[in-house]
Design a protein around this motif. Structure first.
Motif, PDB file in Angstrom:
ATOM      1  N   GLY A 118       0.815  -1.210   0.000  1.00 27.33           N
ATOM      2  CA  GLY A 118       0.000   0.000   0.000  1.00 27.33           C
ATOM      3  C   GLY A 118       0.848   1.259   0.000  1.00 27.33           C
ATOM      4  N   ASP A 119       0.435   2.226   0.802  1.00 27.16           N
ATOM      5  CA  ASP A 119       1.201   3.472   0.865  1.00 27.16           C
ATOM      6  C   ASP A 119       1.903   3.608   2.217  1.00 27.16           C
ATOM      7  N   ALA A 120       2.432   2.492   2.695  1.00 25.61           N
ATOM      8  CA  ALA A 120       3.161   2.476   3.959  1.00 25.61           C
ATOM      9  C   ALA A 120       4.522   3.148   3.802  1.00 25.61           C
ATOM     10  N   ILE A 121       5.246   3.234   4.869  1.00 23.86           N
ATOM     11  CA  ILE A 121       6.497   3.989   4.929  1.00 23.86           C
ATOM     12  C   ILE A 121       7.511   3.547   3.875  1.00 23.86           C
ATOM     13  N   ARG A 160       5.563  12.562   2.785  1.00 26.90           N
ATOM     14  CA  ARG A 160       4.785  11.458   3.359  1.00 26.90           C
ATOM     15  C   ARG A 160       5.706  10.492   4.095  1.00 26.90           C
ATOM     16  N   TRP A 161       6.896  10.250   3.557  1.00 28.69           N
ATOM     17  CA  TRP A 161       7.858   9.384   4.225  1.00 28.69           C
ATOM     18  C   TRP A 161       8.289  10.010   5.546  1.00 28.69           C
ATOM     19  N   GLN A 162       8.601  11.299   5.538  1.00 31.92           N
ATOM     20  CA  GLN A 162       9.038  11.977   6.757  1.00 31.92           C
ATOM     21  C   GLN A 162       7.956  11.909   7.833  1.00 31.92           C
ATOM     22  N   HIS A 163       6.708  12.133   7.432  1.00 31.17           N
ATOM     23  CA  HIS A 163       5.607  12.075   8.391  1.00 31.17           C
ATOM     24  C   HIS A 163       5.475  10.664   8.979  1.00 31.17           C
ATOM     25  N   GLN A 164       5.447   9.657   8.118  1.00 27.86           N
ATOM     26  CA  GLN A 164       5.287   8.288   8.593  1.00 27.86           C
ATOM     27  C   GLN A 164       6.473   7.845   9.432  1.00 27.86           C
ATOM     28  N   ARG A 165       7.673   8.277   9.065  1.00 25.45           N
ATOM     29  CA  ARG A 165       8.861   7.936   9.847  1.00 25.45           C
ATOM     30  C   ARG A 165       8.775   8.548  11.240  1.00 25.45           C
ATOM     31  N   LYS A 166       8.330   9.782  11.314  1.00 25.92           N
ATOM     32  CA  LYS A 166       8.195  10.464  12.601  1.00 25.92           C
ATOM     33  C   LYS A 166       7.216   9.721  13.510  1.00 25.92           C
ATOM     34  N   VAL A 167       6.064   9.346  12.962  1.00 29.25           N
ATOM     35  CA  VAL A 167       5.062   8.622  13.741  1.00 29.25           C
ATOM     36  C   VAL A 167       5.609   7.254  14.163  1.00 29.25           C
ATOM     37  N   TYR A 207       8.398   7.214  16.937  1.00 27.40           N
ATOM     38  CA  TYR A 207       7.896   7.389  18.293  1.00 27.40           C
ATOM     39  C   TYR A 207       7.378   6.061  18.831  1.00 27.40           C
ATOM     40  N   GLU A 208       6.572   5.365  18.028  1.00 25.20           N
ATOM     41  CA  GLU A 208       5.995   4.103  18.468  1.00 25.20           C
ATOM     42  C   GLU A 208       7.055   3.028  18.677  1.00 25.20           C
ATOM     43  N   LEU A 209       8.016   2.964  17.773  1.00 30.74           N
ATOM     44  CA  LEU A 209       9.018   1.902  17.830  1.00 30.74           C
ATOM     45  C   LEU A 209      10.110   2.164  18.860  1.00 30.74           C
TER      46      LEU A 209
END
Length: 134
Positions: A13-16, A23-30, A33-35
């Motif tokens: 899909g449109d995952a990281i 979009r990559w920077q946003h997903q990486r940031k999120v 934090y979780e990881l």
């Protein structure tokens, strides 16, 4: 030049791993934090250790019985079992092949990855996808 997103989108899909720039920077940031939480690190370490023990046991059994094993596939199954357990909470048990659905998923995942990899050298894949051929 084809982007990774075009090639990988049918599988992930449109995952990281399939997006670029903002979009990559946003997903990486999120994701970072979780990881980075201690609970996640501790859980993932425990999962990898557990599956490493399972892997070692399978290899030991094969060595004791003088049985040949396909080690690359076994390593891939150990990795898939670990990642799916960490991110989805599902025990696939593909190393032992005791979970029919896990084995089915593993085979489908391998096939999807092989077909996706082929897209890097097959320049007609978008046309065939559009025409629903192959």
């Amino acid at each position: 030049m084809r982007g990774f997103g075009d090639i990988l989108s049918d599988v992930i899909g449109d995952a990281i791993f399939a997006v670029d720039r903002e979009r990559w920077q946003h997903q990486r940031k999120v994701a970072s934090y979780e990881l980075s939480t201690k609970v996640m690190r501790d859980f993932s370490s425990a999962v990898f250790k557990t599956n490493a023990v399972k892997l070692a046991h399978i290899i030991s059994e094969a060595a004791t019985c003088d049985q040949a094993i396909e080690i690359q596939g076994l390593f891939m199954k150990a990795s898939l079992d670990s990642v799916v357990k960490i991110f989805l909470g599902i025990e696939l048990n593909t190393m032992r092949g005791t979970n029919e659905e896990g084995t089915w998923f593993s085979n489908a995942f391998d096939e999807a990855n092989a077909n996706t990899l082929y897209r890097y050298v097959d320049f007609s894949w978008k046309i065939r996808l559009f025409l629903n051929i192959g």
